[in-house]
Design a protein around this motif. Structure first.
Motif, PDB file in Angstrom:
ATOM      1  N   GLY A  66       0.797  -1.218   0.000  1.00 34.01           N
ATOM      2  CA  GLY A  66       0.000   0.000   0.000  1.00 34.01           C
ATOM      3  C   GLY A  66       0.833   1.272   0.000  1.00 34.01           C
ATOM      4  N   ARG A  67       2.124   1.146  -0.313  1.00 26.14           N
ATOM      5  CA  ARG A  67       3.002   2.310  -0.382  1.00 26.14           C
ATOM      6  C   ARG A  67       3.226   2.677  -1.849  1.00 26.14           C
ATOM      7  N   SER A  68       3.813   3.860  -2.074  1.00 24.13           N
ATOM      8  CA  SER A  68       4.069   4.276  -3.453  1.00 24.13           C
ATOM      9  C   SER A  68       5.494   4.763  -3.617  1.00 24.13           C
ATOM     10  N   LYS A  69       5.958   4.645  -4.839  1.00 26.12           N
ATOM     11  CA  LYS A  69       7.275   5.137  -5.210  1.00 26.12           C
ATOM     12  C   LYS A  69       7.116   5.828  -6.551  1.00 26.12           C
ATOM     13  N   GLY A  70       7.683   7.010  -6.670  1.00 23.53           N
ATOM     14  CA  GLY A  70       7.543   7.741  -7.916  1.00 23.53           C
ATOM     15  C   GLY A  70       8.726   8.646  -8.163  1.00 23.53           C
ATOM     16  N   ARG A  71       8.724   9.229  -9.367  1.00 23.55           N
ATOM     17  CA  ARG A  71       9.802  10.127  -9.750  1.00 23.55           C
ATOM     18  C   ARG A  71       9.340  11.009 -10.896  1.00 23.55           C
ATOM     19  N   VAL A  72       9.993  12.142 -11.012  1.00 28.89           N
ATOM     20  CA  VAL A  72       9.871  12.985 -12.194  1.00 28.89           C
ATOM     21  C   VAL A  72      11.289  13.224 -12.674  1.00 28.89           C
ATOM     22  N   HIS A  73      11.504  12.998 -13.976  1.00 27.67           N
ATOM     23  CA  HIS A  73      12.806  13.274 -14.576  1.00 27.67           C
ATOM     24  C   HIS A  73      12.646  14.476 -15.497  1.00 27.67           C
ATOM     25  N   VAL A  74      13.432  15.517 -15.254  1.00 22.22           N
ATOM     26  CA  VAL A  74      13.440  16.710 -16.094  1.00 22.22           C
ATOM     27  C   VAL A  74      14.377  16.444 -17.265  1.00 22.22           C
ATOM     28  N   VAL A  75      13.866  16.606 -18.492  1.00 18.86           N
ATOM     29  CA  VAL A  75      14.671  16.298 -19.681  1.00 18.86           C
ATOM     30  C   VAL A  75      14.569  17.417 -20.720  1.00 18.86           C
ATOM     31  N   THR A  76      15.534  17.426 -21.620  1.00 20.24           N
ATOM     32  CA  THR A  76      15.482  18.230 -22.837  1.00 20.24           C
ATOM     33  C   THR A  76      15.847  17.311 -24.004  1.00 20.24           C
ATOM     34  N   ARG A  77      15.281  17.601 -25.155  1.00 21.39           N
ATOM     35  CA  ARG A  77      15.589  16.855 -26.369  1.00 21.39           C
ATOM     36  C   ARG A  77      16.663  17.597 -27.155  1.00 21.39           C
ATOM     37  N   PRO A  78      17.493  16.879 -27.904  1.00 20.64           N
ATOM     38  CA  PRO A  78      17.432  15.429 -28.072  1.00 20.64           C
ATOM     39  C   PRO A  78      17.900  14.712 -26.804  1.00 20.64           C
ATOM     40  N   LEU A  79      17.300  13.568 -26.570  1.00 18.81           N
ATOM     41  CA  LEU A  79      17.651  12.785 -25.390  1.00 18.81           C
ATOM     42  C   LEU A  79      19.061  12.214 -25.546  1.00 18.81           C
TER      43      LEU A  79
END
Length: 174
Positions: A66-79
């Motif tokens: 019942g727990r959560s794990k998450g992330r946001v990755h900040v990116v610019t293209r081209p990868l």
């Protein structure tokens, strides 16, 4: 306070409700990934629907608890090649329960400009991730100040990003 070894393992596994990460770099230099990156660049791919590892099994266990794990990755293209490699695993991780999101700032201002990589545990503890210019991790430091700014960074990152699966439907080479 620096976190290594058992202290880091206890922090990343011992959260009560949520572990969340902001990633801001185009490359993370992790020596144990060198062979996998070479294989990826040579054309080898995993099947995200059948891939299993200790990490994906851990994600499934977190969800089952019942727990959560998450992330946001900040990116610019081209990868970068590294991001394309990492995205292959993001798909498998998302299928296992990791709430992966992408904040693409290629054609817009970065709402988190200058914010360092960090982990936020249960919206009450912050661990700052320190990296050298080449993406080599230098340290993990328990932040002893008010976590409120980092909770706000998380809010902004979540509001300004899209789920990984949505992002991956586009042309990732552009």
């Amino acid at each position: 306070m620096l976190l290594d070894g058992e202290a880091w393992t206890a922090k990343v596994q011992g959260f009560k409700r949520e572990a969340w990460r902001l990633e801001t770099l185009p490359v993370y230099k992790v020596p144990s990934e060198d062979g996998d990156i070479r294989d990826f660049l040579a054309g080898q791919r995993i099947d995200p629907h059948t891939y299993s590892s200790a990490y994906t099994e851990g994600l499934r266990a977190i969800r089952a608890d019942g727990r959560s794990k998450g992330r946001v990755h900040v990116v610019t293209r081209p990868l970068t090649d590294y991001l394309r490699f990492e995205f292959m695993y993001y798909e498998a991780h998302a299928l296992a329960g990791d709430e992966v999101r992408i904040l693409d700032v290629t054609d817009r201002p970065n709402p988190l400009e200058g914010v360092p990589d960090f982990w936020l545990f249960d919206r009450s503890e912050v661990v700052l991730m320190r990296y050298a210019e080449d993406g080599t991790q230098i340290s993990r430091e328990l932040y002893e100040g008010d976590p409120a700014p980092y909770v706000e960074y998380q809010r902004i990152a979540l509001a300004e990003s899209v789920p990984f699966q949505e992002y991956a439907q586009g042309d990732l080479r552009a």
